[in-house]
Enzyme design. Structure first.
Site, PDB file in Angstrom:
ATOM      1  N   SER A  72       3.463  -8.187  -1.023  1.00  0.00           N
ATOM      2  CA  SER A  72       3.968  -7.477   0.197  1.00  0.00           C
ATOM      3  C   SER A  72       2.839  -6.374   0.601  1.00  0.00           C
ATOM      4  CB  SER A  72       5.426  -6.600  -0.452  1.00  0.00           C
ATOM      5  OG  SER A  72       4.999  -5.974  -1.485  1.00  0.00           O
ATOM      6  N   THR A 257       9.837   3.703  -0.035  1.00  0.00           N
ATOM      7  CA  THR A 257       9.856   2.113  -0.024  1.00  0.00           C
ATOM      8  C   THR A 257      11.159   1.613   0.291  1.00  0.00           C
ATOM      9  OG1 THR A 257       8.761   0.254  -1.155  1.00  0.00           O
ATOM     10  CG2 THR A 257       9.896   1.905  -2.478  1.00  0.00           C
TER      11      THR A 257
END
Length: 346
Positions: A72, A257
């Site tokens: 990611s 996040t």
């Protein structure tokens, strides 16, 4: 007798100082989202070699970009709906309040490095898309393909599944059943179901990093390749100051996040820092931020890390059936290695 009676008096300030040192949280401090240990170590090495807080944030995030943390961060991950990997990154100086950021950066691997060049060599905050790539090349970065065999396979499989999941709604053809191209229904009266996102809960693992130098200078930063199969041109929360991360030498720093499309609407990192400015413990500040978002989006995926000016730190996350604990890394002057810590989601 005089010498004997004065000795304890002379020791009092020394002992008091020692006690205060032990009771205070040690600096320097590195905290980052997720168990990205090598990134934490890279940031600490930068500090140990005499680097600044900004140097440490850049080094830590760059390590994750090179290692493609969890798929990611960095190249070769999270292809968009056209199959291209694009990057978002930001770095913020809590002393000067300067920020450098890039969004939808294409064909440049070192996104955090480009973000720092924006901070140091322009009076802007955020550059995006092809223009950000042009800027990066002018700064000496190499233009190269960010796709890999793995990212191409992900995209091919997605196409074979009729482009599921995707991020379209209120368009035709029905995005829950078909691939695009899509368009608004216009004057046509059609029963188009509201499309519900069915994202992978662990598809948003941005690295967010907070660093407090031994001098008290603070920096924060982020780097990510976004979410898989995003609409081409999408920019998430990571490069947005106050959303992806925020730093202020007078209060502390935070980084977020998770689902950036939701997180950026609440500026969680900025809000957490302001809670700490009011005297809230870092853990409580993080929890309050999560609670604010929960009221509107109870099923959102997200977490926040926080650290105040003394080096105290904390984290919080939104509890889901598939996400009940959040892991993050900590390294400070009392630890001889980066340490993974966990918090139960609320």
């Amino acid at each position: 007798m005089a010498r004997k009676s004065n000795l304890p008096v002379l020791l009092v300030p020394f002992l008091l100082c020692q006690a205060l040192v032990r009771c205070s949280s040690p600096l320097p401090l590195v905290v980052n989202t997720w168990p990205f240990k090598n990134a934490t170590e890279a940031a600490w090495r930068a500090l140990a070699s005499g680097g600044s807080a900004l140097d440490a944030v850049e080094s830590g995030c760059a390590m994750c970009e090179r290692e493609q943390c969890d798929g990611s961060v960095g190249f070769g991950g999270s292809p968009d709906e056209l199959g291209e990997t694009t990057l978002d990154a930001m770095i913020m100086d809590g002393t000067t309040m300067d920020v450098g950021a890039v969004g939808d950066l294409r064909r440049i691997k070192n996104a955090i490095g480009v973000a720092r060049k924006v901070l140091e060599h322009t009076t802007h905050t955020l550059l995006v898309g092809e223009s950000a790539t042009t800027f990066a090349q002018s700064m000496g970065f190499i233009n190269e393909d960010l796709s890999t065999t793995a990212s191409q396979a992900l995209h091919s499989d997605w196409l074979a599944r009729n482009c599921q999941p995707n991020y379209w709604r209120n368009v035709i053809p029905d995005p829950s059943k078909y691939c695009g191209p899509y368009k608004p229904p216009g004057i046509l009266k059609q029963d188009i179901p509201i499309h519900k996102e069915t994202e992978d809960d662990r598809g948003h693992d941005t690295i967010g990093m907070v660093v407090i130098h031994k001098t008290g200078h603070i920096a924060a930063g982020t780097s990510t390749n976004g979410i898989k199969f995003k609409i081409h041109g999408r920019v998430g929360d990571s490069p947005i100051p106050g959303a992806g991360a925020y730093a202020d030498d007078t209060a502390g720093a935070a980084a977020a996040t998770g689902n950036g499309d939701i997180l950026m609407r609440f500026l969680p990192s900025y809000q957490a820092v302001e809670y700490m400015r009011r005297g809230e413990d870092p853990t409580i500040a993080c929890q309050k931020v999560i609670s604010r978002i929960q009221k509107h989006f109870p099923e959102f995926f997200g977490a926040v890390i926080c650290a105040n000016v003394t080096g105290s730190y904390g984290a919080a996350c939104n509890k889901l059936s598939t996400f009940t604990q959040f892991s993050f890394m900590v390294y400070n002057s009392e630890k001889n290695q980066p340490t993974e810590e966990k918090v139960d989601c609320i």
